[in-house]
Each structure stands twice: as C-alpha cells, then as structure tokens.
Design a protein around this motif. Sequence first.
Motif, short mmCIF file in Angstrom:
data_model
loop_
_atom_site.label_atom_id
_atom_site.label_comp_id
_atom_site.label_asym_id
_atom_site.label_seq_id
_atom_site.Cartn_x
_atom_site.Cartn_y
_atom_site.Cartn_z
N ASP A 42 1.15 -1.26 0.10
CA ASP A 42 -0.44 0.20 0.37
C ASP A 42 1.00 0.89 -0.04
N THR A 44 0.35 4.46 0.15
CA THR A 44 -1.15 5.10 0.48
C THR A 44 -0.13 6.28 1.55
N ILE A 89 -0.91 10.74 -1.31
CA ILE A 89 -1.64 9.56 -2.53
C ILE A 89 -2.48 8.82 -1.96
N SER A 90 -3.77 8.99 -2.75
CA SER A 90 -4.81 8.39 -3.31
C SER A 90 -5.02 6.53 -3.46
N LYS A 91 -5.49 5.19 -3.44
CA LYS A 91 -5.33 3.86 -3.67
C LYS A 91 -7.07 4.08 -3.92
N TYR A 96 -3.57 3.85 -7.65
CA TYR A 96 -2.91 5.21 -7.17
C TYR A 96 -3.45 6.56 -8.06
#
Length: 173
Positions: A42, A44, A89-91, A96
Amino acid sequence: MKNWNVDAAHSSIGFSVKHMMVSKVRGNFGDFGATVVANEADLTNANIAFNINVASINTGNEDRDNHLRSGDFFNAEEFPEIKFVANNISKNDDEYKIAGDLTIKDITKPVVFEAEYEGKGTNPWGQEVVGFTAETKINREDFGLTWNQALETGGVLVGKDIKITVELEANPA
C-alpha cells in the motif's frame, strides 16, 4: 515501511510529444534517482521523490537532444535537474493517484500521476522486486518550455502536451 532501491536497469522515465501535429516523438531520461519509502502492499503513506538529470535526455537524435538541452528548452546548464516530490497518495484497488510537485526550470506545479501496481516477484538472485507504472500529462509551457515554430501549413512544430510515463522496478534496500 521500508526503503526501496529503484533498479535503474529495469526502470525508465519516458515522454512523448506531438510533432508537426501529425506524429509523436518519444524520448527518455537515462540518468535519474529516486527515494521511495513505502509499504509494498500500500503506497498511500509512502514518501516518493525523483530527481532527473536533464542532460541525460535521449530522443534518438543527437541534434534534437542538444536543442532540448539548450536555452530554447530545458537550459540544462542552468537547471540541471527535474524534480518530483509526492505529497498525497490515494488508492483504489491496484490503482493509485500520486499527487505531488513537479519542478522543471525552477518552476514548480502540482501534477497527478495515475499509477498502477504491476506486481511482485523474486529475481534470479532471490531478491524481492515490485513494479509500478505511472503516467501524467503536463502542458510544457506551464514550466517555461515555450520554444516553438509555426508551420507553413498551419499549426506548430512541437505540441504543448507532454505525456510522462514512469516504469518502475524496485527492491528492498
């Protein structure tokens, strides 16, 4: 969170731009570095920063590359590096959005890379590797890259929009 080394031999930073309004010229930067501190599963909360040596630009044409290094474009002597630093940062699933600040010729603008996790594996030496692809599009004129030439048939020699593609392979430091 762990530090990751970017494997430059299996990574690239490339670009494409319209030429004469009918085709595309592609190129890359052969010398770049990155700092990546991340959880492999991840991104993020990752810390991501890239620095690119402008003089390492390569489009497959030495005259064009020298022109791109000149004051008409990047002015590599005065502004030797392009920098990117992620700040949000977004997922969504394996995709992303990596927002950050891109600096070219000491002009900093926000950009968002659309990134995709390509997978994880083990190389022949037993080392874990992960891969990502990220893309964005910028208007080169926003960064002071304004040189152009009008065409007799209408339009211009060099398009404004630059597509940037990062192919990244990394392994734990």
